[in-house]
Motif scaffolding. Structure first.
Motif, mmCIF file in Angstrom:
data_model
loop_
_atom_site.group_PDB
_atom_site.id
_atom_site.type_symbol
_atom_site.label_atom_id
_atom_site.label_comp_id
_atom_site.label_asym_id
_atom_site.label_seq_id
_atom_site.Cartn_x
_atom_site.Cartn_y
_atom_site.Cartn_z
ATOM 1 N N ALA A 103 0.843 -1.198 0.000
ATOM 2 C CA ALA A 103 0.000 0.000 0.000
ATOM 3 C C ALA A 103 0.882 1.253 0.000
ATOM 4 O O ALA A 103 2.115 1.167 0.014
ATOM 5 N N HIS A 104 0.208 2.403 0.027
ATOM 6 C CA HIS A 104 0.924 3.682 -0.016
ATOM 7 C C HIS A 104 1.539 4.076 1.316
ATOM 8 O O HIS A 104 2.357 4.969 1.377
ATOM 9 N N GLY A 252 -7.237 10.374 4.687
ATOM 10 C CA GLY A 252 -7.046 11.215 3.511
ATOM 11 C C GLY A 252 -5.629 11.321 2.973
ATOM 12 O O GLY A 252 -5.363 12.175 2.129
ATOM 13 N N ASN A 254 -3.601 9.047 1.082
ATOM 14 C CA ASN A 254 -3.329 8.669 -0.307
ATOM 15 C C ASN A 254 -4.025 9.648 -1.250
ATOM 16 O O ASN A 254 -3.491 9.998 -2.305
ATOM 17 N N GLY A 321 -9.245 0.053 6.836
ATOM 18 C CA GLY A 321 -8.417 1.243 6.641
ATOM 19 C C GLY A 321 -9.202 2.526 6.467
ATOM 20 O O GLY A 321 -8.644 3.616 6.529
ATOM 21 N N LEU A 322 -10.497 2.438 6.247
ATOM 22 C CA LEU A 322 -11.280 3.666 6.045
ATOM 23 C C LEU A 322 -12.078 4.059 7.288
ATOM 24 O O LEU A 322 -12.719 5.105 7.307
ATOM 25 N N GLU A 368 -10.265 -0.745 0.383
ATOM 26 C CA GLU A 368 -10.280 0.727 0.457
ATOM 27 C C GLU A 368 -10.410 1.336 -0.943
ATOM 28 O O GLU A 368 -11.390 2.020 -1.238
ATOM 29 N N CYS A 394 -4.523 2.358 -4.218
ATOM 30 C CA CYS A 394 -3.557 2.604 -3.139
ATOM 31 C C CYS A 394 -3.166 1.370 -2.347
ATOM 32 O O CYS A 394 -2.260 1.432 -1.521
#
Ligand SMILES: *Cc1c(COP(=O)(O)O)cnc(C)c1O
Length: 412
Positions: A103-104, A252, A254, A321-322, A368, A394
């Motif tokens: 992931a990022h 917020g 990525n 993740g959200l 996500e 992401c």
């Protein structure tokens, strides 16, 4: 502070860390010297070519950047087959799911740990919800041989045992937090408390573009590598910028990383996608902008999920993740200014987009970005076939297969 340009969306934050009325530094007096020292060090690191060169080297050889820009041809064909004549934009993916750790988040962790080393800090702390930021932080700590303490809500420790084990393999110590609802926001409070008590040797790596100034701007800058690469790759590939860019939003990071380099490109439409869980009209969602109110949490003023008494509500999303009950302050400001449009996607819509992407593109996305994919498919169908839509992919979905199987009623 960043170079000020006239009529630019990219000047913020101001000296007090504010984006309009959002952001700032709402911290205990004991924390103030720490955030000020961090700001000063970050400002100097930003100007220092050796810091940038070291970071770029690790991004290239350890993280695996640049991530490719990929034309999702079969998804595009699928949209066109179901759209009106001459509709159906060309869909591109920015493939940050190919980064080391999937992931990022590693982009930001790498930047912050190099900063910690520069400051002579010898102990790293972090908070984590689902464990993804914890894993990325434990990864860079292992790489640089620094002790890593990860605060995690006790409920999450229970729910996310694979990531807890990963972090332990990487040498991190997990501290279960039992206060409050024993989830992410409580873990973040506990990490802030640790930081105040271990002023001398400790660096706090925050995982998203939130927290007290300078974190929102600093995390954004570290993630902006996504947008800078995407812009250059799109110009090389198509000879022009995309018409629309989209990304999913938890805190917020990525999204702002992709968006920020495009903010002053007036013709580029920018859309952020929050998690609508079971629906915005229910109390089971994570859409802080679409369904929340301004308030103060974790050292900054922003939109939050809260009840009438200002108590923070727990967020819900199918993607761990959200489900953060806030959103980075720069997004709150971009929302009020109208520069970025914020939409949402429900759990079931994300699940469908997840499966569609897997079948049509051979890419299993994380849940996500599946929220962004869900809205991207609708959006592309409304756009002209000569237009271009870019989605930030992401994260990858290996971590989500158990959740998805459960929702599909399949026993593994
Ligand atoms: C953590 C995470 C998110 C949410 O965090 P942001 O700060 O909003 O980017 C989104 N996607 C993936 C894959 C994540 O791991």
């Amino acid at each position: 502070m960043a170079k000020q340009e006239k009529n630019s969306w990219r000047n913020g934050p101001d000296e007090a860390g504010r984006f309009g009325t959002f952001g700032g530094r709402f911290v205990a007096e004991t924390l103030m010297p720490l955030v000020l020292a961090l700001e000063e060090e970050y400002d100097s690191a930003k100007q220092d070519p050796t810091f940038r060169a070291e970071l770029d080297d690790f991004l290239k050889n350890y993280v695996g950047r640049p991530s490719p820009l990929y034309f999702a041809e079969r998804l595009t064909d699928h949209v066109r087959a179901n759209a009106a004549p001459n509709k159906g934009a060309k869909i591109y993916f920015k493939r940050d799911e190919l980064n080391h750790t999937g992931a990022h988040k590693i982009n930001n962790c790498m930047g912050q740990i190099l900063l910690a080393r520069r400051m002579g800090k010898t102990r790293i702390i972090a908070e984590t919800g689902a464990g993804q930021h914890g894993v990325a932080t434990a990864t860079v700590c292992a790489r640089f041989g620094l002790p890593c303490i990860v605060y995690m809500g006790a409920t999450d420790v229970e729910r996310q045992s694979p990531n807890v084990f990963r972090m332990k393999l990487l040498g991190a110590e997990i501290v279960p937090v039992t206060s409050g609802a024993a989830t992410l926001k409580d873990a973040m409070n506990e990490a802030l408390r640790d930081w105040v008590t271990n002023v001398e040797d400790t660096f706090y790596i925050i995982g998203t573009a939130a927290g007290p100034h300078p974190y929102p701007a600093m995390v954004r800058d570290f993630q902006a590598v996504i947008g800078h690469e995407a812009k250059a790759q799109m110009l090389e590939r198509e000879g022009r910028l995309p018409d629309t860019i989209m990304a999913c939003i938890g805190g917020g990071s990525n999204a702002i990383g992709l968006f920020h380099p495009f903010l002053d490109d007036k013709d580029v439409e920018i859309i952020g996608i929050e998690a609508a869980g079971h629906g915005i009209e229910t109390d089971k969602h994570a859409a802080s902008l679409t369904g929340g109110q301004p308030g103060i949490l974790h050292g900054n003023r922003t939109y939050l999920l809260q009840d009438e008494d200002g108590q923070i509500n727990d967020a819900h999303s199918i993607s761990a993740g959200l489900d953060y009950p806030g959103i980075g302050p720069e997004h709150a400001w971009l929302h009020e200014q109208g520069r970025v449009t914020y939409l949402s996607a429900r759990d079931d819509e994300a699940l469908e987009a997840f499966q569609l992407c897997a079948r049509l593109e051979g890419i299993i996305p994380a849940l996500e970005p599946s929220h962004a994919l869900a809205r991207a498919v609708d959006k592309a169908a409304e756009m002209d076939h000569t237009q271009i839509l870019l989605v930030n992919l992401c994260g990858r979905g290996d971590k989500d297969i158990f959740t998805v199987a459960e929702h599909l009623g399949i026993k593994l």
